[in-house]
Design an enzyme around this catalytic site. Structure first.
Site, short mmCIF file in Angstrom:
data_model
loop_
_atom_site.label_atom_id
_atom_site.label_comp_id
_atom_site.label_asym_id
_atom_site.label_seq_id
_atom_site.Cartn_x
_atom_site.Cartn_y
_atom_site.Cartn_z
N PRO A 56 52.34 59.48 8.97
CG PRO A 56 53.40 57.42 9.14
CD PRO A 56 52.10 58.06 8.83
CD GLU A 57 54.09 65.86 7.48
OE1 GLU A 57 55.12 66.53 7.29
OE2 GLU A 57 52.95 66.35 7.42
NE ARG A 97 42.70 54.44 6.36
CZ ARG A 97 42.45 55.68 5.99
NH1 ARG A 97 42.75 56.68 6.80
NH2 ARG A 97 41.92 55.95 4.83
CG HIS A 144 44.33 45.77 12.23
ND1 HIS A 144 43.62 45.65 11.05
CD2 HIS A 144 43.43 46.17 13.16
CE1 HIS A 144 42.36 45.97 11.26
NE2 HIS A 144 42.22 46.29 12.53
#
Ligand code: ZN
Length: 294
Positions: free
Chosen positions: A2-3, A127, A108
């Site tokens: 994500p930016e 992750r 997750h």
């Protein structure tokens, strides 16, 4: 990853569900994410009312009535699901795409916040490169992750004059100089590629070449304009939703279809028809037109 626009989109998606609500319960399903959770993390959140949400660089800052700030970074694959109790409050269609979140029960799903209106806020991160920390508000500028971060590209302090000042004498390639988080906060690879293309500036030119003895090359004004524009467009479109990223309501953002050069190696430049080139700078792919950008 994500930016800035994606983080802004997530923050804006969480805002109406979280602001003004009290945190009644905190479920931590593992000892940490990228780093261990801080000591007494759940205790410092429980019973606190969320006063506001904001963004600094790529961090979401959740202010609490205790004077603490909950800092969140989404890492590579962090995402939120907001599950509102039926009929409790109309929060819009907050849900997550099928299979990605399982109401806090998924393998997750690492953090679950229970709010006083029955809403559950679930943080999912396959992750686990995400970060959560809590610290007193007066440490905001000295916190190890926030200290020394440059100006916000959508804020008033970001200008051609500011960039000229930071680029003076700098031999680094323009692209690397723009990605330096000490110069501009939260600006990432995709949007730098797009802004440089729109401004007609080569990612390879030395940053200092845009600085004059007095003032700067007028193209620096264009660059600032285009950086603001690509970010604003992306926020308006709801982030770009690349790879594993999706925002809080599960809708895919639409901006990635509008990239003019990013990830378009070998395709024709929309201005001159030449093939978009790719090169690797500081380990990251740069996409640009050799003819239109100098
Ligand atoms: Zn071109």
């Amino acid at each position: 990853m994500p930016e800035l626009p994606e983080v802004e989109t997530v923050m804006r998606g969480l805002k109406p569900a979280l602001e003004g609500r009290r945190i009644e319960g905190v479920l931590l399903k593992r000892p940490g994410l990228r780093f261990p959770f801080p000591e007494r993390f759940a205790e410092r959140l429980t019973g606190r009312t969320i006063t506001s949400l904001s963004r600094r660089a790529k961090y979401i800052l959740v202010s609490l009535d205790s004077g603490d700030i909950l800092l969140i970074h989404l890492g590579m694959t962090g995402r939120f699901t907001v599950l509102s109790p039926a009929g409790a409050r109309n929060l819009g269609e907050f849900y997550f795409e099928a299979g990605a979140g399982e109401g806090g029960e998924g393998s997750h799903d690492h953090v679950v916040l229970g709010l006083d209106d029955g809403t559950r806020v679930i943080y999912t991160d396959p992750r686990r490169f995400g970060v959560m920390d809590i610290f007193p508000e007066d440490e905001t500028t000295s916190h190890k992750l926030l200290a020394g971060i440059g100006v916000e590209p959508l804020g008033n302090a970001f200008s051609a004059e500011y960039l000229a000042d930071r680029f003076r004498g700098k031999a680094a390639p323009l692209k690397a100089a723009l990605l330096d988080q000490h110069v501009v906060a939260g600006l990432g690879n995709i949007y730098v590629c797009e802004a440089l293309y729109r401004a007609g500036l080569s990612p390879r030119r030395k940053a200092r070449t845009l600085v004059r003895r007095k003032g700067h090359d007028p193209r620096l004004n264009a660059l600032v304009h285009h950086i603001r524009e690509v970010l604003s467009d992306a926020i308006a479109a709801g982030g770009s939703t690349l790879q594993d990223f999706a925002h809080t309501d599960g809708e895919a953002g639409a901006f990635q279809q509008r990239f003019l050069v990013y990830d378009r190696e070998g395709e024709s430049c929309q201005r001159c028809g030449r093939k978009i080139a790719r090169l690797v700078q500081s380990g990251r792919s740069t996409f640009y037109c050799r003819k239109c950008q100098s």
